[in-house]
Design a protein around this motif. Structure first.
Motif, mmCIF file in Angstrom:
data_model
loop_
_atom_site.group_PDB
_atom_site.id
_atom_site.type_symbol
_atom_site.label_atom_id
_atom_site.label_comp_id
_atom_site.label_asym_id
_atom_site.label_seq_id
_atom_site.Cartn_x
_atom_site.Cartn_y
_atom_site.Cartn_z
ATOM 1 N N LEU A 59 -17.687 7.277 5.649
ATOM 2 C CA LEU A 59 -17.517 5.897 6.133
ATOM 3 C C LEU A 59 -16.158 5.353 5.717
ATOM 4 C CD1 LEU A 59 -20.842 3.912 5.626
ATOM 5 C CD2 LEU A 59 -19.593 4.244 7.741
ATOM 6 N N ASP A 60 -15.777 5.651 4.472
ATOM 7 C CA ASP A 60 -14.486 5.167 3.983
ATOM 8 C C ASP A 60 -13.335 5.754 4.793
ATOM 9 O OD1 ASP A 60 -15.296 3.405 2.166
ATOM 10 O OD2 ASP A 60 -14.698 4.514 0.383
ATOM 11 N N GLU B 165 -5.829 -0.966 9.808
ATOM 12 C CA GLU B 165 -5.094 -1.698 10.851
ATOM 13 C C GLU B 165 -5.334 -3.207 10.700
ATOM 14 O OE1 GLU B 165 -2.563 -2.547 13.271
ATOM 15 O OE2 GLU B 165 -2.760 -0.398 12.877
ATOM 16 N N GLY B 166 -6.616 -3.567 10.454
ATOM 17 C CA GLY B 166 -6.978 -4.981 10.304
ATOM 18 C C GLY B 166 -6.293 -5.616 9.095
ATOM 19 N N LEU B 167 -6.269 -4.874 7.992
ATOM 20 C CA LEU B 167 -5.609 -5.369 6.767
ATOM 21 C C LEU B 167 -4.140 -5.640 7.048
ATOM 22 C CD1 LEU B 167 -6.776 -3.145 3.770
ATOM 23 C CD2 LEU B 167 -7.179 -5.570 4.122
ATOM 24 N N HIS B 168 -3.517 -4.660 7.717
ATOM 25 C CA HIS B 168 -2.088 -4.765 7.997
ATOM 26 C C HIS B 168 -1.810 -5.982 8.884
ATOM 27 C CE1 HIS B 168 2.004 -3.378 8.344
ATOM 28 N NE2 HIS B 168 1.938 -3.614 9.650
ATOM 29 N N LEU C 4 -9.447 4.373 7.810
ATOM 30 C CA LEU C 4 -8.082 4.712 8.219
ATOM 31 C C LEU C 4 -7.966 4.771 9.742
ATOM 32 C CD1 LEU C 4 -7.214 7.488 5.631
ATOM 33 C CD2 LEU C 4 -6.435 5.127 5.615
ATOM 34 N N GLU C 5 -9.106 5.001 10.421
ATOM 35 C CA GLU C 5 -9.097 4.950 11.897
ATOM 36 C C GLU C 5 -9.115 3.472 12.226
ATOM 37 O OE1 GLU C 5 -9.335 8.154 13.572
ATOM 38 O OE2 GLU C 5 -8.832 8.508 11.476
ATOM 39 N N ASN C 6 -10.127 3.074 13.032
ATOM 40 C CA ASN C 6 -10.138 1.648 13.320
ATOM 41 C C ASN C 6 -11.345 0.944 12.744
ATOM 42 O OD1 ASN C 6 -8.238 -0.055 14.113
ATOM 43 N ND2 ASN C 6 -8.207 0.616 16.240
ATOM 44 N N GLU D 187 2.270 3.204 7.189
ATOM 45 C CA GLU D 187 2.471 4.590 7.648
ATOM 46 C C GLU D 187 2.211 5.580 6.514
ATOM 47 O OE1 GLU D 187 2.742 5.401 10.735
ATOM 48 O OE2 GLU D 187 2.724 3.249 11.152
ATOM 49 N N ALA D 188 2.681 5.242 5.308
ATOM 50 C CA ALA D 188 2.490 6.145 4.153
ATOM 51 C C ALA D 188 1.002 6.313 3.858
ATOM 52 C CB ALA D 188 3.212 5.572 2.932
ATOM 53 N N MET D 189 0.237 5.209 3.944
ATOM 54 C CA MET D 189 -1.204 5.309 3.655
ATOM 55 C C MET D 189 -1.910 6.152 4.710
ATOM 56 S SD MET D 189 -2.349 1.678 1.960
ATOM 57 C CE MET D 189 -1.242 0.490 2.658
ATOM 58 N N LEU D 190 -1.494 6.006 5.967
ATOM 59 C CA LEU D 190 -2.098 6.810 7.038
ATOM 60 C C LEU D 190 -1.763 8.283 6.848
ATOM 61 C CD1 LEU D 190 -1.635 4.766 10.334
ATOM 62 C CD2 LEU D 190 -3.765 5.635 9.384
ATOM 63 N N ARG D 191 -0.519 8.541 6.456
ATOM 64 C CA ARG D 191 -0.040 9.921 6.328
ATOM 65 C C ARG D 191 -0.712 10.616 5.155
ATOM 66 N NH1 ARG D 191 4.933 8.459 6.300
ATOM 67 N NH2 ARG D 191 5.173 8.562 4.053
ATOM 68 N N GLU D 192 -0.744 9.921 4.001
ATOM 69 C CA GLU D 192 -1.229 10.591 2.791
ATOM 70 C C GLU D 192 -2.715 10.383 2.552
ATOM 71 O OE1 GLU D 192 1.469 8.957 -0.074
ATOM 72 O OE2 GLU D 192 3.129 9.569 1.240
ATOM 73 N N GLY D 193 -3.339 9.486 3.325
ATOM 74 C CA GLY D 193 -4.749 9.197 3.117
ATOM 75 C C GLY D 193 -4.914 8.323 1.886
ATOM 76 N N CYS D 194 -5.858 7.403 1.947
ATOM 77 C CA CYS D 194 -6.126 6.604 0.742
ATOM 78 C C CYS D 194 -7.457 5.889 0.937
ATOM 79 C CB CYS D 194 -4.985 5.626 0.465
ATOM 80 S SG CYS D 194 -5.178 4.037 1.183
ATOM 81 N N THR D 195 -8.084 5.492 -0.152
ATOM 82 C CA THR D 195 -9.404 4.866 -0.032
ATOM 83 C C THR D 195 -9.252 3.409 0.376
ATOM 84 O OG1 THR D 195 -9.433 4.098 -2.309
ATOM 85 C CG2 THR D 195 -10.313 6.311 -1.899
#
Length: 530
Positions: free
Chosen positions: A297-298, A405-408, A302-304, A354-362
């Motif tokens: 779920l987490d 995306e929403g946070l951003h 990173l998707e939507n 972009e960095a969070m999407l690339r490297e993954g993050c919780t």
């Protein structure tokens, strides 16, 4: 319906006396047939009197309350049971409810009103009982209490407090449909639940939980055994039997998930995110499966924020749970770009995403990054009101946001708003100008950086910084210089006494004024006047 007969069973004499005298039984439609000090005595009396209600303690010598209920049911003595228990014996009370008891009362906390309330329930059940066939299944809340006990048991299994042996021991009693063999766990989460919750009052939330569980029950393939666990109003767990081969057929789960999501949208106008565990070999592996579904779920974050994700996909996506490191120099530069209204600040925020999407993050890591950036933006524009939509502050909306995306969008949008306001205000007076004007009006009063900042609605340390940048001197030295200029012009008038001059320029203490004046002008007020 005539008077209902009651038996009181407790090994403590005082408790029996207390119960008999706490209310006026006849007024409530009951008559006391007798009392007993243990289950064995109670059974004999019940055989003779056939009471409609037995109120019994749980812990008693010779035969305890649970044994009494079991025996009375076996001998088909009919009637309702209400349990007396201490808080520490609560699990026994649950067991008693499972055996069909109507209700329970906590001894230490019993008030007449509670007893009357319980008796009302018993009366309703007694009416239903006599209407249905004799010796039929005990009353309606029996099914509810079984559901409740089953849910509680599974929640304890998912959190690791109970294991397979506990489920197997109670499998028949709680009508558990799954066997201890391979199963998959799906965790369903309602998106944007906080906004939804405002539409539902607590009563409707119950209805919402009931509707979601019902839809899940109906939609899922009949050929697979399943259990549905309501974790809370926003989260539901679905356990599906994987059958003999014990593996997940992805296409089948994708179909089921799509059907669930479509039904929820059609019937309840809500969207769901679904995380799916890897196969769990049995009840003992459910805690692990629950954690996997949570991770899946987490990863949707990173998707939507909505959709479906399997644990193995999530593992690949979330390579690092670390939040991106932002070094101090970068943060300083972001602050300067934000203050100056430069477009570089937005470029920096986009780079972070972009960095969070690339490297993954919780989800937690991403939230804390955006909260940190929000704090910096707010400290640069302390006087700007925070946007408040639907009664929620920006901070609360960030906490409720389910996608990166929403946070951003929230934080970048706020940054843009601030920049727009700054360019509008650029044509009007700056904070430093407003502060200087105020000081010129109020120099005779007891003013400070803090009080001036409050008057122009700005953060004091921010004002101090921009004041120095614009005027080249700090707040205190500007104020002192201003006061001394006024003092010199007043001293030219010989009719005004020195102590009056001191007061008129904001120094009630004449000695301090004289000392300061001499330090800054090279001579005392008297010498200056001479």
């Amino acid at each position: 319906m005539g008077m209902l007969g009651v038996l009181i069973v407790d090994d403590e004499l005082l408790m029996r006396i207390g119960l008999k005298s706490i209310i006026h039984w006849e007024d409530e439609g009951f008559t006391i047939l007798g009392e007993a000090a243990n289950g064995r005595e109670a059974l004999e009396l019940a055989g003779t009197h056939r009471p409609d209600l037995i109120i019994t303690d749980i812990k008693m010598p010779v035969m305890d309350g649970l044994e009494l209920i079991r025996e009375a049911r076996r001998l088909d003595l009919g009637g309702e049971f209400v349990i007396l228990s201490c808080l520490e014996e609560f699990q026994y009370a649950q067991e008693a409810l499972r055996l069909g008891a109507a209700d329970y009362l906590i001894k230490s906390d019993m008030k007449p009103q509670q007893l009357i309330h319980v008796l009302e329930t018993v009366k309703k059940r007694a009416v239903r009982h006599s209407a249905s066939s004799p010796g039929g299944i005990p009353p309606g809340s029996y099914k509810e209490s079984i559901e409740h006990l089953k849910e509680t048991l599974f929640k304890e299994v998912l959190s690791g407090f109970k294991g397979a042996e506990d489920v197997l021991a109670r499998r028949d009693a709680l009508h558990i449909r799954l066997a201890d063999q391979p199963m998959v766990l799906m965790k369903l989460r309602i998106n944007q639940f906080d906004q939804l919750r405002r539409k539902y009052v607590e009563q409707d939330e119950k209805l919402l939980r009931y509707s979601v569980a019902n839809i899940l029950e109906e939609i899922l393939p009949r050929k697979r055994a399943k259990e549905i666990i309501v974790m809370n109003s926003a989260e539901y767990v679905l356990l599906l039997d994987l059958g003999e081969e014990g593996r997940i057929v992805r296409a089948e789960i994708e179909r089921a998930a799509a059907k669930i999501q479509a039904a929820m949208k059609d019937f309840l106008k809500l969207t769901l995110s679904i995380g799916v565990s890897s196969p769990a070999s049995g009840f003992d592996r459910l805690k692990r499966a629950y954690q996997e579904a949570d991770l899946a779920l987490d990863a949707l974050f990173l998707e939507n924020g909505s959709g479906l994700c399997f644990y193995d996909q999530a593992r690949n996506r979330q390579r690092s749970g670390q939040r991106p490191a932002i070094d101090k120099a970068a943060l300083r530069r972001f602050r300067q770009d934000t203050e100056s209204g430069s477009g570089e600040a937005l470029v920096f925020l986009n780079g972070l995403k972009e960095a969070m999407l690339r490297e993954g993050c919780t989800k937690q890591a991403a939230r804390s990054v955006y909260l940190r950036m929000l704090a910096v933006i707010q400290s640069c524009f302390p006087a700007l009101p925070e946007p408040n939509e639907a009664g929620l502050t920006l901070y609360e909306r960030i906490l409720g946001e389910e996608s990166l995306e929403g946070l951003h969008r929230l934080v970048a949008g706020y940054l843009e708003q601030c920049r727009a306001q700054i360019s509008e205000e650029g044509t009007s007076r700056s904070y430093a100008e407003q502060a200087s004007e105020l000081m010129m009006q109020l120099y005779a009063e007891d003013i400070s950086l803090q009080s001036v900042a409050e008057r122009i609605n700005v953060n004091a340390s921010y004002l101090s910084r921009v004041f120095k940048q614009e005027t080249g001197e700090n707040f205190v030295s500007f104020l002192t210089r201003l006061r001394m200029e006024k003092a010199r012009s007043l001293l030219r008038d010989r009719n005004v006494k020195v102590y009056e001059v001191a007061e008129r320029v904001g120094y009630p203490n004449t000695a301090y004024f004289s000392k300061l004046f001499k330090k800054l002008n090279g001579m005392s007020p008297e010498e200056y006047r001479g």
